[in-house]
Design a protein around this motif. Structure first.
Motif, PDB file in Angstrom:
ATOM      1  N   HIS A  24       0.881  -1.169   0.000  1.00 47.63           N
ATOM      2  CA  HIS A  24       0.000   0.000   0.000  1.00 47.63           C
ATOM      3  C   HIS A  24       0.919   1.219   0.000  1.00 47.63           C
ATOM      4  CE1 HIS A  24      -3.620   2.241   2.032  1.00 47.63           C
ATOM      5  NE2 HIS A  24      -3.222   2.826   0.920  1.00 47.63           N
ATOM      6  N   ILE A  25       0.911   1.973  -1.099  1.00 50.05           N
ATOM      7  CA  ILE A  25       1.845   3.078  -1.292  1.00 50.05           C
ATOM      8  C   ILE A  25       1.108   4.407  -1.178  1.00 50.05           C
ATOM      9  CG2 ILE A  25       3.619   4.062  -2.775  1.00 50.05           C
ATOM     10  CD1 ILE A  25       4.145   1.165  -1.913  1.00 50.05           C
ATOM     11  N   LEU A  26       1.694   5.321  -0.425  1.00 54.29           N
ATOM     12  CA  LEU A  26       1.181   6.676  -0.310  1.00 54.29           C
ATOM     13  C   LEU A  26       1.920   7.561  -1.310  1.00 54.29           C
ATOM     14  CD1 LEU A  26      -0.395   8.988   1.127  1.00 54.29           C
ATOM     15  CD2 LEU A  26       1.542   9.132   2.736  1.00 54.29           C
ATOM     16  N   ILE A  27       1.165   8.272  -2.142  1.00 52.81           N
ATOM     17  CA  ILE A  27       1.730   9.195  -3.118  1.00 52.81           C
ATOM     18  C   ILE A  27       1.595  10.615  -2.568  1.00 52.81           C
ATOM     19  CG2 ILE A  27       1.680  10.021  -5.493  1.00 52.81           C
ATOM     20  CD1 ILE A  27       2.216   7.068  -5.400  1.00 52.81           C
ATOM     21  N   LEU A  28       2.701  11.313  -2.378  1.00 56.22           N
ATOM     22  CA  LEU A  28       2.686  12.709  -1.932  1.00 56.22           C
ATOM     23  C   LEU A  28       2.896  13.609  -3.144  1.00 56.22           C
ATOM     24  CD1 LEU A  28       4.887  12.477   1.310  1.00 56.22           C
ATOM     25  CD2 LEU A  28       2.394  12.294   1.094  1.00 56.22           C
ATOM     26  N   GLY A  29       1.835  14.294  -3.558  1.00 57.04           N
ATOM     27  CA  GLY A  29       1.891  15.127  -4.754  1.00 57.04           C
ATOM     28  C   GLY A  29       1.263  14.401  -5.922  1.00 57.04           C
ATOM     29  N   CYS A  30       0.125  14.916  -6.419  1.00 60.03           N
ATOM     30  CA  CYS A  30      -0.656  14.197  -7.423  1.00 60.03           C
ATOM     31  C   CYS A  30      -0.681  14.915  -8.765  1.00 60.03           C
ATOM     32  CB  CYS A  30      -2.082  13.982  -6.918  1.00 60.03           C
ATOM     33  SG  CYS A  30      -2.148  13.021  -5.404  1.00 60.03           S
ATOM     34  N   GLY A  31       0.432  15.574  -9.096  1.00 66.10           N
ATOM     35  CA  GLY A  31       0.577  16.128 -10.428  1.00 66.10           C
ATOM     36  C   GLY A  31       0.832  15.020 -11.436  1.00 66.10           C
ATOM     37  N   GLN A  52      -1.984  -1.259  -3.672  1.00 65.07           N
ATOM     38  CA  GLN A  52      -3.007  -0.302  -3.290  1.00 65.07           C
ATOM     39  C   GLN A  52      -2.360   1.081  -3.227  1.00 65.07           C
ATOM     40  OE1 GLN A  52      -4.345  -2.057   0.469  1.00 65.07           O
ATOM     41  NE2 GLN A  52      -6.294  -2.538  -0.520  1.00 65.07           N
ATOM     42  N   VAL A  53      -3.163   2.117  -3.500  1.00 59.12           N
ATOM     43  CA  VAL A  53      -2.621   3.471  -3.590  1.00 59.12           C
ATOM     44  C   VAL A  53      -3.482   4.429  -2.769  1.00 59.12           C
ATOM     45  CG1 VAL A  53      -2.152   5.413  -5.131  1.00 59.12           C
ATOM     46  CG2 VAL A  53      -1.599   3.085  -5.860  1.00 59.12           C
ATOM     47  N   SER A  54      -2.829   5.275  -1.974  1.00 59.37           N
ATOM     48  CA  SER A  54      -3.463   6.422  -1.342  1.00 59.37           C
ATOM     49  C   SER A  54      -2.703   7.674  -1.764  1.00 59.37           C
ATOM     50  CB  SER A  54      -3.462   6.292   0.182  1.00 59.37           C
ATOM     51  OG  SER A  54      -4.370   5.297   0.604  1.00 59.37           O
ATOM     52  N   CYS A  55      -3.354   8.845  -1.673  1.00 59.72           N
ATOM     53  CA  CYS A  55      -2.771  10.057  -2.246  1.00 59.72           C
ATOM     54  C   CYS A  55      -2.946  11.255  -1.337  1.00 59.72           C
ATOM     55  CB  CYS A  55      -3.420  10.369  -3.594  1.00 59.72           C
ATOM     56  SG  CYS A  55      -3.244   9.045  -4.797  1.00 59.72           S
ATOM     57  N   MET A  56      -1.960  12.171  -1.405  1.00 62.49           N
ATOM     58  CA  MET A  56      -2.033  13.437  -0.690  1.00 62.49           C
ATOM     59  C   MET A  56      -1.668  14.562  -1.633  1.00 62.49           C
ATOM     60  SD  MET A  56      -0.582  16.253   0.832  1.00 62.49           S
ATOM     61  CE  MET A  56       1.173  15.916   0.691  1.00 62.49           C
ATOM     62  N   ASP A  57      -2.496  15.599  -1.645  1.00 53.31           N
ATOM     63  CA  ASP A  57      -2.172  16.833  -2.363  1.00 53.31           C
ATOM     64  C   ASP A  57      -2.955  17.957  -1.701  1.00 53.31           C
ATOM     65  OD1 ASP A  57      -1.892  18.951  -4.483  1.00 53.31           O
ATOM     66  OD2 ASP A  57      -0.939  17.286  -5.549  1.00 53.31           O
ATOM     67  N   ILE A 105      -8.325  10.123  -8.991  1.00 55.46           N
ATOM     68  CA  ILE A 105      -9.329   9.091  -8.733  1.00 55.46           C
ATOM     69  C   ILE A 105     -10.056   8.680 -10.017  1.00 55.46           C
ATOM     70  CG2 ILE A 105      -9.664   9.812  -6.348  1.00 55.46           C
ATOM     71  CD1 ILE A 105     -12.224  11.193  -7.172  1.00 55.46           C
ATOM     72  N   LYS A 106      -9.895   9.447 -11.090  1.00 58.00           N
ATOM     73  CA  LYS A 106     -10.438   9.055 -12.385  1.00 58.00           C
ATOM     74  C   LYS A 106      -9.573   7.992 -13.051  1.00 58.00           C
ATOM     75  CE  LYS A 106     -12.286  13.699 -13.322  1.00 58.00           C
ATOM     76  NZ  LYS A 106     -12.180  14.879 -14.228  1.00 58.00           N
ATOM     77  N   GLU A 107      -8.317   7.878 -12.587  1.00 54.45           N
ATOM     78  CA  GLU A 107      -7.360   7.005 -13.252  1.00 54.45           C
ATOM     79  C   GLU A 107      -7.087   5.709 -12.500  1.00 54.45           C
ATOM     80  OE1 GLU A 107      -3.831   9.071 -14.454  1.00 54.45           O
ATOM     81  OE2 GLU A 107      -4.901  10.941 -14.830  1.00 54.45           O
ATOM     82  N   VAL A 108      -7.120   5.764 -11.171  1.00 54.10           N
ATOM     83  CA  VAL A 108      -6.847   4.560 -10.376  1.00 54.10           C
ATOM     84  C   VAL A 108      -7.758   4.538  -9.161  1.00 54.10           C
ATOM     85  CG1 VAL A 108      -4.421   4.408 -11.094  1.00 54.10           C
ATOM     86  CG2 VAL A 108      -5.030   5.695  -9.040  1.00 54.10           C
ATOM     87  N   PRO A 109      -8.047   3.347  -8.630  1.00 57.48           N
ATOM     88  CA  PRO A 109      -8.770   3.277  -7.355  1.00 57.48           C
ATOM     89  C   PRO A 109      -7.878   3.816  -6.234  1.00 57.48           C
ATOM     90  CG  PRO A 109      -8.809   1.164  -8.513  1.00 57.48           C
ATOM     91  CD  PRO A 109      -7.802   2.010  -9.206  1.00 57.48           C
ATOM     92  N   VAL A 110      -8.394   4.722  -5.432  1.00 52.28           N
ATOM     93  CA  VAL A 110      -7.622   5.347  -4.356  1.00 52.28           C
ATOM     94  C   VAL A 110      -8.252   4.971  -3.018  1.00 52.28           C
ATOM     95  CG1 VAL A 110      -6.913   7.534  -3.327  1.00 52.28           C
ATOM     96  CG2 VAL A 110      -6.848   7.247  -5.815  1.00 52.28           C
ATOM     97  N   ILE A 111      -7.430   4.426  -2.129  1.00 55.31           N
ATOM     98  CA  ILE A 111      -7.934   4.004  -0.823  1.00 55.31           C
ATOM     99  C   ILE A 111      -8.244   5.213   0.043  1.00 55.31           C
ATOM    100  CG2 ILE A 111      -7.484   2.611   1.229  1.00 55.31           C
ATOM    101  CD1 ILE A 111      -7.754   1.019  -1.384  1.00 55.31           C
ATOM    102  N   HIS A 112      -7.262   6.113   0.215  1.00 57.20           N
ATOM    103  CA  HIS A 112      -7.451   7.309   1.032  1.00 57.20           C
ATOM    104  C   HIS A 112      -7.007   8.535   0.240  1.00 57.20           C
ATOM    105  CE1 HIS A 112      -8.148   4.755   4.473  1.00 57.20           C
ATOM    106  NE2 HIS A 112      -6.911   4.275   4.447  1.00 57.20           N
ATOM    107  N   GLN A 113      -7.693   9.654   0.457  1.00 59.88           N
ATOM    108  CA  GLN A 113      -7.264  10.947  -0.068  1.00 59.88           C
ATOM    109  C   GLN A 113      -7.000  11.886   1.108  1.00 59.88           C
ATOM    110  OE1 GLN A 113      -9.428  12.659  -3.497  1.00 59.88           O
ATOM    111  NE2 GLN A 113     -10.784  10.879  -3.307  1.00 59.88           N
ATOM    112  N   PHE A 114      -5.893  12.621   1.040  1.00 63.83           N
ATOM    113  CA  PHE A 114      -5.532  13.556   2.099  1.00 63.83           C
ATOM    114  C   PHE A 114      -5.205  14.908   1.494  1.00 63.83           C
ATOM    115  CE2 PHE A 114      -4.004   9.293   3.283  1.00 63.83           C
ATOM    116  CZ  PHE A 114      -4.685   9.085   4.486  1.00 63.83           C
TER     117      PHE A 114
END
Length: 343
Positions: A5-12, A28-33, A43-52
């Motif tokens: 489960h990877i957290l992505i910091l910055g969603c450009g 699995q992917v979660s994202c912060m921006d 979220i249009k491109e991949v399923p996202v577990i958490h958004q921050f």
């Protein structure tokens, strides 16, 4: 490979690419921006577990993640990577690691205490470049004597990822410009030939592009073993031109982009042998993601790109700026660039 489960910091653009690739590789992917629009796009491109929308909120859920990818603006990389390492999570950091060498010190000190960091200079994973390095190391052209790097691409015509990076870095307050936009080739010089002994550079803003920072740089890098490397990089060239040519005592290798090919000519035949590669640009980013996942799995191997590699690249960038400022050659003695007052 374990499930991650990877957290992505910055969603450009870069963050979204990593999210797509990691999802494709079974993560699995979660994202912060801090901006709402990039979160809506991802979220249009991949399923996202958490958004921050804040770093603190994202890292408060650290126990759910197995790794973090820092894809935020360059000036945020060091602070965010340190925060991730403090939580004992491996981190993938986008290039460049920062805007200057001194700002890397806190991250370097923290990493010496433990932790895992992979730096993403993706061209190190590009198949023709890797083959180029292998051939040179194997002596295919004898002793290398000269290398020429050319990266010329109009800012309006580059791919979306480069366009976003250029927009961010083309501001003086981010210490940007063509040196940081196209820093890939400086990194490749160090990867193939090591650290040069001296640098002479000219940079400037000479085009009509609507930007504040430098849009052209020409560099001469010299080595004690009589290898000379020259660069031309700009943000206004049409059509896009990108290649690496290395000439040795016994032949020449050309690494071409679009089409992706290697051309080798050796004595005494003096004819070109050409190898074409059926690859896509995303392949190198997938290779970066796979290596990061291997690190998460605890596999032991020599990392393709480390924090120290990133710091050395920034030292060359700073030497280029110093050379431009002093109008002289800069001698790289140890870790401190020193202007050659005789030059």
């Amino acid at each position: 490979m374990q499930s991650h489960h990877i957290l992505i910091l910055g969603c450009g653009m870069v963050g979204r690419r990593h999210a797509r690739n990691l999802h494709r590789l079974g993560c699995q992917v979660s994202c912060m921006d801090t901006r709402p629009d990039p979160l809506e796009e991802i979220i249009k491109e991949v399923p996202v577990i958490h958004q921050f929308t804040s770093l603190n909120d994202a890292l408060s859920r650290a126990s759910e993640f197995t790794g973090v990818a820092v894809c935020s603006p360059t000036q945020c990389h060091v602070e965010q990577a340190r925060a991730v390492l403090d939580l004992d999570l491996p981190v993938l950091v986008e290039k460049p690691v920062s805007t200057d060498v001194d700002s890397c010190n806190p991250l370097q000190t923290r990493l010496q205490q433990g932790g895992k960091l992979l730096l993403d200079y993706p061209y190190r994973w590009w198949t023709p470049v890797r083959q180029l390095k292998t051939l040179i190391s194997a002596g295919a052209i004898g002793v290398p004597r000269h290398a020429r790097f050319v990266m010329s691409a109009h800012a309006k015509h580059v791919n979306p990822v480069q366009a976003e990076q250029a927009l961010s870095s083309a501001k003086h307050d981010l210490n940007g410009g063509v040196l940081l936009e196209q820093i890939h080739f400086i990194d490749l010089m160090l990867w193939i030939f090591g650290m040069p002994d001296r640098i002479f550079a000219r940079t400037g803003k000479i085009s009509n592009l609507e930007r504040e920072a430098d849009d052209v740089v020409d560099i001469v890098a010299g080595y004690a073993d009589q290898v000379l490397v020259t660069f031309h990089m700009d943000s206004f060239g049409r059509p896009h031109e990108q290649h690496i040519v290395v000439t040795g005592e016994e032949g020449t290798i050309q690494c071409l982009f679009a089409p992706d090919a290697l051309r080798l000519s050796r004595m005494p035949e003096l004819r070109w042998e050409t190898e074409y590669f059926s690859i896509e640009r995303n392949d190198m980013f997938l290779s970066v993601a796979r290596e990061f996942l291997n690190i998460l799995d605890g596999n032991n191997f020599d990392q393709t790109c480390t924090l120290e590699d990133g710091i050395r690249t920034l030292k060359v960038v700073e030497a280029c700026k110093q050379s431009q400022g002093t109008r002289s050659e800069v001698i790289l003695t140890g870790t401190v660039p020193v202007a050659d007052t005789v030059g």
